[in-house]
Write an enzyme that holds these catalytic residues in place. Structure first.
Site, mmCIF file in Angstrom:
data_model
loop_
_atom_site.group_PDB
_atom_site.id
_atom_site.type_symbol
_atom_site.label_atom_id
_atom_site.label_comp_id
_atom_site.label_asym_id
_atom_site.label_seq_id
_atom_site.Cartn_x
_atom_site.Cartn_y
_atom_site.Cartn_z
ATOM 1 N N LEU A 1 -9.353 -8.030 0.611
ATOM 2 C CA LEU A 1 -8.732 -6.882 -0.055
ATOM 3 C C LEU A 1 -7.614 -6.238 0.755
ATOM 4 O O LEU A 1 -6.879 -5.409 0.225
ATOM 5 C CB LEU A 1 -9.799 -5.814 -0.345
ATOM 6 C CG LEU A 1 -10.930 -6.207 -1.297
ATOM 7 C CD1 LEU A 1 -11.961 -5.082 -1.368
ATOM 8 C CD2 LEU A 1 -10.379 -6.503 -2.686
ATOM 9 N N SER A 2 -7.490 -6.583 2.028
ATOM 10 C CA SER A 2 -6.656 -5.789 2.928
ATOM 11 C C SER A 2 -5.412 -6.555 3.372
ATOM 12 O O SER A 2 -5.378 -7.144 4.452
ATOM 13 C CB SER A 2 -7.484 -5.351 4.144
ATOM 14 O OG SER A 2 -6.807 -4.378 4.886
ATOM 15 N N GLY B 1 -2.202 -7.507 5.093
ATOM 16 C CA GLY B 1 -1.750 -7.076 6.413
ATOM 17 C C GLY B 1 -2.815 -7.249 7.476
ATOM 18 O O GLY B 1 -2.518 -7.252 8.664
ATOM 19 N N ASN C 1 -11.416 4.815 11.008
ATOM 20 C CA ASN C 1 -10.512 5.286 9.958
ATOM 21 C C ASN C 1 -11.069 6.467 9.180
ATOM 22 O O ASN C 1 -10.457 6.906 8.202
ATOM 23 C CB ASN C 1 -10.213 4.155 8.970
ATOM 24 C CG ASN C 1 -9.676 2.916 9.640
ATOM 25 O OD1 ASN C 1 -10.317 1.870 9.614
ATOM 26 N ND2 ASN C 1 -8.508 3.015 10.257
ATOM 27 N N HIS D 1 -9.250 0.316 -2.278
ATOM 28 C CA HIS D 1 -10.679 0.326 -1.933
ATOM 29 C C HIS D 1 -10.988 1.326 -0.832
ATOM 30 O O HIS D 1 -12.075 1.894 -0.792
ATOM 31 C CB HIS D 1 -11.165 -1.081 -1.564
ATOM 32 C CG HIS D 1 -10.603 -1.635 -0.294
ATOM 33 N ND1 HIS D 1 -9.302 -2.074 -0.189
ATOM 34 C CD2 HIS D 1 -11.158 -1.840 0.931
ATOM 35 C CE1 HIS D 1 -9.084 -2.521 1.030
ATOM 36 N NE2 HIS D 1 -10.189 -2.383 1.736
ATOM 37 N N ARG D 2 -10.022 1.601 0.030
ATOM 38 C CA ARG D 2 -10.247 2.560 1.106
ATOM 39 C C ARG D 2 -9.916 3.987 0.665
ATOM 40 O O ARG D 2 -10.471 4.951 1.207
ATOM 41 C CB ARG D 2 -9.454 2.164 2.343
ATOM 42 C CG ARG D 2 -9.800 0.758 2.853
ATOM 43 C CD ARG D 2 -9.940 0.688 4.339
ATOM 44 N NE ARG D 2 -11.013 1.514 4.858
ATOM 45 C CZ ARG D 2 -11.342 1.589 6.141
ATOM 46 N NH1 ARG D 2 -10.668 0.873 7.031
ATOM 47 N NH2 ARG D 2 -12.327 2.362 6.564
ATOM 48 N N GLU E 1 -4.388 6.957 8.423
ATOM 49 C CA GLU E 1 -5.448 5.987 8.680
ATOM 50 C C GLU E 1 -6.424 6.446 9.756
ATOM 51 O O GLU E 1 -7.205 5.659 10.283
ATOM 52 C CB GLU E 1 -4.829 4.643 9.049
ATOM 53 C CG GLU E 1 -3.932 4.056 7.975
ATOM 54 C CD GLU E 1 -4.689 3.385 6.835
ATOM 55 O OE1 GLU E 1 -5.607 2.594 7.120
ATOM 56 O OE2 GLU E 1 -4.364 3.648 5.658
ATOM 57 N N ARG F 1 1.011 1.462 7.430
ATOM 58 C CA ARG F 1 0.084 2.328 6.699
ATOM 59 C C ARG F 1 0.172 3.793 7.117
ATOM 60 O O ARG F 1 -0.121 4.686 6.315
ATOM 61 C CB ARG F 1 -1.350 1.824 6.901
ATOM 62 C CG ARG F 1 -1.550 0.377 6.486
ATOM 63 C CD ARG F 1 -3.018 -0.022 6.573
ATOM 64 N NE ARG F 1 -3.216 -1.450 6.332
ATOM 65 C CZ ARG F 1 -4.397 -2.024 6.218
ATOM 66 N NH1 ARG F 1 -5.497 -1.281 6.333
ATOM 67 N NH2 ARG F 1 -4.510 -3.320 6.004
ATOM 68 N N HIS G 1 -3.283 -1.570 12.418
ATOM 69 C CA HIS G 1 -3.566 -0.272 13.034
ATOM 70 C C HIS G 1 -3.230 -0.366 14.520
ATOM 71 O O HIS G 1 -3.283 -1.443 15.110
ATOM 72 C CB HIS G 1 -5.044 0.121 12.889
ATOM 73 C CG HIS G 1 -5.466 0.437 11.493
ATOM 74 N ND1 HIS G 1 -6.634 -0.039 10.941
ATOM 75 C CD2 HIS G 1 -4.881 1.184 10.528
ATOM 76 C CE1 HIS G 1 -6.751 0.402 9.698
ATOM 77 N NE2 HIS G 1 -5.701 1.142 9.426
ATOM 78 N N ASP H 1 -5.046 0.470 16.922
ATOM 79 C CA ASP H 1 -6.195 0.039 17.728
ATOM 80 C C ASP H 1 -6.400 -1.476 17.723
ATOM 81 O O ASP H 1 -7.353 -1.975 18.312
ATOM 82 C CB ASP H 1 -7.478 0.792 17.339
ATOM 83 C CG ASP H 1 -8.003 0.457 15.953
ATOM 84 O OD1 ASP H 1 -7.406 -0.395 15.266
ATOM 85 O OD2 ASP H 1 -9.014 1.060 15.546
ATOM 86 N N CYS I 1 -13.059 -0.588 15.715
ATOM 87 C CA CYS I 1 -13.020 -0.198 14.298
ATOM 88 C C CYS I 1 -14.320 0.468 13.873
ATOM 89 O O CYS I 1 -14.327 1.347 13.008
ATOM 90 C CB CYS I 1 -12.789 -1.417 13.413
ATOM 91 S SG CYS I 1 -11.125 -2.091 13.458
#
Length: 447
Positions: free
Chosen positions: A21-22, A24, A110, A137-138, A174, A212, A248, A250, A365
């Site tokens: 789904l993500s 990137g 996040n 979704h996020r 984020e 993002r 991200h 991180d 994460c």
């Protein structure tokens, strides 16, 4: 004042699956449609939490969200009782079922951005919930994340919790995955480094993958968190790194106290940023990994920088790494050289987090760092603090409710929805959370 960093780790949800789904996030895309093991995933996370708690690092848990999230499907025009809606969306638009079933809330880096009381103008701990609006979704997470954090950080005289920024692209936020804090002792004022991928009017941005985090969002979060303006630095992430899968900050950098451990290609205008940090942070040390020792692509593949950098009582630091780092010859060679050199990072600990890693989430994460004084830590809901009893209880809870095999097709099973709700009902009692989930507040429309 004495303070400690407490790591709040997200519990993996019952619908943990691989859906790609993500965009990137290259691990997410690469493992799309593989069979997942939610029971193994939650146990891998619990083992990391317990091992670090046993080593003396304060550790707590943040619960998963309700999934599949039926209210989102109703908002998209699917009608009927819950089981009818599951059947309709599975037949008519299965991709939407996967989106509303994502276990992504487990990546609590996040969830919010945190400001310790030592950095805040009003002397309180501040948390601003992230809107996560770059991915549908996020973007569903913020309301329940806020409700959960309010049950954990209940004492309003010590904690100030802020709702997510408006859900618009200009304010894409984020959370702590794009935020670092540098300084000396945890209880002293530090310098907060907010990292963004794009800003209005700046043409320097990635071309392949989305940036993002916006500077506008970072500035708003710093204001909400009442960070002393003299203690804030805003820096742009290297757009070329984002285009190589660094979605991200991180994924390319981690900080702890006076140390910034990062790739040499982590930031735009990196040399200038490092020099600026040297003037702002006493004893600042940048450990920049050169590309000829570890490439950006290898850093992304192994999640070298999505590690936890933890301070031990003797002043040295422990680097908590995923198994993938040890499995990569070049990265492991570099790490062994690193700990042998003269720097605060003197030890490593490796964890098998493959279920989370296959969806693009490593050790960093899975945790939200919250610096707390001893008084503030006592004000946290004690039921979420990791100890022997909670570890045993959560493992038994997982054994009772989690499946050891899940595919995208299984998401349409009405029994999975019922299992999830029963599990969360039990968990809210175990963690003294109250009726925090929407299904508990409105009742389930299960026909």
């Amino acid at each position: 004042m004495t303070a400690h960093e407490v790591n709040f780790d997200g519990l993996v949800g019952l619908t943990h699956h691989y859906a790609g789904l993500s965009f990137g996030n290259e691990a997410s895309t690469r493992h799309r449609f593989q069979v997942s093991n939610p029971l193994l995933a939650v146990k891998q996370g619990l083992l990391k939490m317990k091992a670090l708690a046993d080593a003396g690092f304060p550790q707590a848990v943040i619960p998963p969200h309700e999934r599949p999230f039926i209210p989102a499907l109703r908002q998209l025009g699917f009608s009927g009782n819950d089981e009818q809606i599951l059947d309709k969306v599975a037949r008519q638009a299965p991709r939407w079922l996967s989106r509303v079933s994502s276990a992504s809330p487990m990546w609590v880096a996040n969830a919010a951005t945190v400001c310790p009381s030592a950095d805040a103008l009003d002397g309180k701990v501040h948390l601003t919930v992230a809107n996560l609006n770059n991915k549908f979704h996020r973007s569903l997470e913020a309301p329940v994340t806020e409700a959960l954090l309010r049950t954990i950080f209940r004492d309003e005289s010590r904690f100030s919790l802020h709702s997510a920024l408006p859900q618009v692209a200009l304010l894409g936020d984020e959370g702590a995955a794009n935020h670092n804090r540098l300084g000396g002792e945890y209880g002293l004022a530090g310098v907060q480094l907010f990292v963004y991928g794009r800003e209005e009017g700046n043409e320097k941005r990635p071309a392949r993958y989305p940036a993002r985090q916006t500077r506008e969002a970072s500035e708003a979060v710093a204001r909400l968190n009442q960070v002393n303006p003299q203690q804030v630095i805003f820096a742009q992430q290297n757009p070329e790194a984002i285009d190589q899968g660094v979605f991200h900050n991180d994924v390319i950098a981690v900080s702890n106290r006076q140390v910034l451990f990062c790739h040499e290609a982590a930031f735009a205008r990196q040399e200038r940023l490092i020099n600026h940090l040297r003037t702002r942070v006493d004893g600042f040390m940048a450990i920049e990994v050169p590309a000829d020792e570890v490439s950006v692509s290898d850093a992304v593949a192994t999640y070298l920088f999505n590690s936890q950098l933890l301070s031990r009582d003797d002043g040295s630091m422990l680097l908590v790494l995923p198994q993938e780092c040890q499995d990569h010859v070049g990265v492991w060679r570099y790490l062994n050289k690193l700990v042998a050199e003269d720097n605060p990072i003197s030890a490593m600990q490796v964890f098998d987090l493959r279920e989370s890693m296959a969806n693009g989430g490593g050790p960093a994460c899975l945790r939200l760092r919250v610096v707390l004084t001893e008084e503030e830590q006592r004000a946290v809901n004690p039921a979420v603090m990791m100890n022997d009893a909670l570890f045993t209880a959560l493992n038994a809870w997982a054994e009772r409710f989690y499946r050891d095999r899940l595919t995208a097709a299984d998401l349409a099973d009405p029994l999975l929805l019922r299992e999830g709700r029963e599990a969360l009902d039990v968990l809210t009692r175990l963690l003294d959370l109250g009726s925090v989930y929407p299904f508990q507040q409105t009742g389930a429309a299960d026909g």
